[in-house]
Design an enzyme around this catalytic site. Structure first.
Site, PDB file in Angstrom:
ATOM      1  N   SER A 174       0.834  -1.199   0.000  1.00 55.56           N
ATOM      2  CA  SER A 174       0.000   0.000   0.000  1.00 55.56           C
ATOM      3  C   SER A 174       0.876   1.260   0.000  1.00 55.56           C
ATOM      4  O   SER A 174       1.607   1.495  -0.963  1.00 55.56           O
ATOM      5  CB  SER A 174      -0.951  -0.038   1.199  1.00 55.56           C
ATOM      6  OG  SER A 174      -1.947   0.952   1.112  1.00 55.56           O
ATOM      7  N   HIS A 381      -8.063  -5.323   0.614  1.00 49.02           N
ATOM      8  CA  HIS A 381      -6.806  -4.623   0.862  1.00 49.02           C
ATOM      9  C   HIS A 381      -6.034  -5.155   2.070  1.00 49.02           C
ATOM     10  O   HIS A 381      -4.834  -5.446   1.985  1.00 49.02           O
ATOM     11  CB  HIS A 381      -7.095  -3.132   1.032  1.00 49.02           C
ATOM     12  CG  HIS A 381      -5.897  -2.248   0.920  1.00 49.02           C
ATOM     13  ND1 HIS A 381      -5.234  -2.043  -0.260  1.00 49.02           N
ATOM     14  CD2 HIS A 381      -5.235  -1.509   1.851  1.00 49.02           C
ATOM     15  CE1 HIS A 381      -4.216  -1.205  -0.068  1.00 49.02           C
ATOM     16  NE2 HIS A 381      -4.191  -0.871   1.201  1.00 49.02           N
TER      17      HIS A 381
END
Length: 408
Positions: A174, A381
């Site tokens: 990320s 995620h």
């Protein structure tokens, strides 16, 4: 869930997180607090304690950046090639450890003989010291750009000097990918120091992000910025022992308050089933995130969505003229990056959206491998580091790539 109520709940959580967070929770204070905790549980163990509990050789390294920020990195020393693991926004080195030796990537890489280094960005629970006597406003005046052009280079230099190696392997998740793109496009000399980058859930362009509240934040960005300035809110999502204790209590499979945990993770990350995170480690995961970040970093990402560009921080027309000699911030020139890369993308990831990664990929010249996790897998995620399926979907492919590099 009605989006109106989702917004209200998210904002309550947001202000709860910032309300306890403008003071400094130093690593030393955290360490003292943990001494009194139950050592038979991993819930309140920090990175150093987690490594020690599972009998891994451990080193703590203090790295000072050019602008005086003290970063604490942790190392699992081995004889193999060095590998640097870089966490996401508001997270820390803990993310690579909290699933324990059977599922966390740091442990598995060490077991495979790699020399593992765990990065901590300025402003998180381990990296809140600055030997220069500056006030909080000055301390928190950074976004992900400073992490990319100051924290990462200092860490890479330290690792290569310590190991006497010429290169290392980079693994980012990320924001850990965002800062990699920033560093390699602005400081091109660092491209030659990385033999390969494995980028999990890469985030650069955010034009198509599916986070449901991003439009709300984008439309209200000026008001949010003004609120933060007037109320001296310099830090968001700090490491807060009491809040994390609450999270550890409600984020248990058998907790009567489990719905609160499920709602928070769904609103924030689109996680439909809380058990898609490793179920028996839920309290440990929840007690280690968030770990702190600057308000400016949070706003920088929102700006990227609002402007549909992967660009430097927007200070407004007048300040932009002084800083950049242009009315708007320059874009990061990712086409300058020459590091061989593997991109790992999920079709249902709200933040590393597949269409946004498509824009990124079209500008990169050295993508050697592109791993697409199909929508049918429903891999969100957080699952890139905390998921119950992380070994098969992420860790094993990553280790195979590193093994192939080592055997070249």
């Amino acid at each position: 869930m009605n989006i109106f109520y989702a917004k209200k709940l998210w904002l309550v959580l947001f202000f709860l997180n910032i309300s306890g967070g403008t003071c400094f929770f130093s690593y030393n204070n955290t360490r003292k607090a943990n001494k009194g905790s139950n050592q038979s549980s991993d819930v309140f163990l920090n990175s150093l304690q987690l490594l020690q509990k599972y009998n891994y050789p451990t080193e703590e390294h203090v790295i000072v950046t050019k602008d005086g920020y003290k970063l604490r990195s942790f190392r699992i020393p081995r004889n193999g090639p060095p590998v640097l693991l870089v966490h996401g926004i508001g997270d820390s080195s803990d993310c690579w450890l909290v699933l324990g030796p059977k599922h966390s990537l740091a442990f598995l890489l060490a077991d495979a003989g790699f020399d593992v280094w765990l990065f901590n960005a300025r402003g998180n629970r381990y990296s809140k010291e600055n030997p220069r006597r500056i006030n909080q406003k000055q301390y928190w005046d950074f976004s992900y750009e400073q992490i990319g052009i100051l924290d990462l280079p200092a860490t890479i230099d330290h690792i290569l000097n310590t190991t006497r190696r010429s290169k290392l392997t980079y693994i980012g998740f990320s924001q850990g990918t965002t800062v990699f793109f920033v560093m390699c496009s602005m400081l091109v000399e660092y491209n030659s120091l990385i033999d390969h980058a494995i980028l999990l859930a890469p985030v650069a362009w955010m034009k198509y992000t599916k986070f449901p509240l991003i439009d709300f934040f984008s439309r209200n960005l000026k008001n949010l910025t003004l609120y933060a300035k007037n109320n001296k809110v310099y830090e968001v999502f700090p490491f807060n022992h009491q809040l994390n204790k609450f999270h550890a209590t409600v984020c248990q499979v058998n907790s009567p308050f489990r719905l609160l945990c499920e709602l928070e993770y769904y609103i924030d990350f689109g996680l439909k089933k809380i058990t898609n995170l490793l179920a028996d480690r839920l309290p440990v995961i929840a007690s280690h995130i968030p770990a702190g970040s600057s308000t400016k970093t949070f706003f920088h990402f929102i700006q990227g969505y609002a402007n549909k560009r992967f660009q430097r921080y927007d200070y407004g027309i007048e300040k932009n003229k002084k800083r950049y000699t242009s009315l708007s911030p320059p874009e990061y020139s990712v086409s300058l990056i020459s590091v061989p890369m593997t991109l790992v993308v999920s079709e249902v990831d709200w933040f590393g959206d597949i269409d946004d990664v498509g824009i990124l990929k079209s500008k990169l010249k050295t993508v050697e491998k592109y791993i697409n996790i199909n929508e049918s897998v429903q891999f969100t995620h957080l699952e890139f580091v905390y998921g119950s399926r992380v070994n098969t979907v992420i860790n094993k492919p990553v280790i195979n790539i590193l093994e192939n590099l080592r055997n070249k």
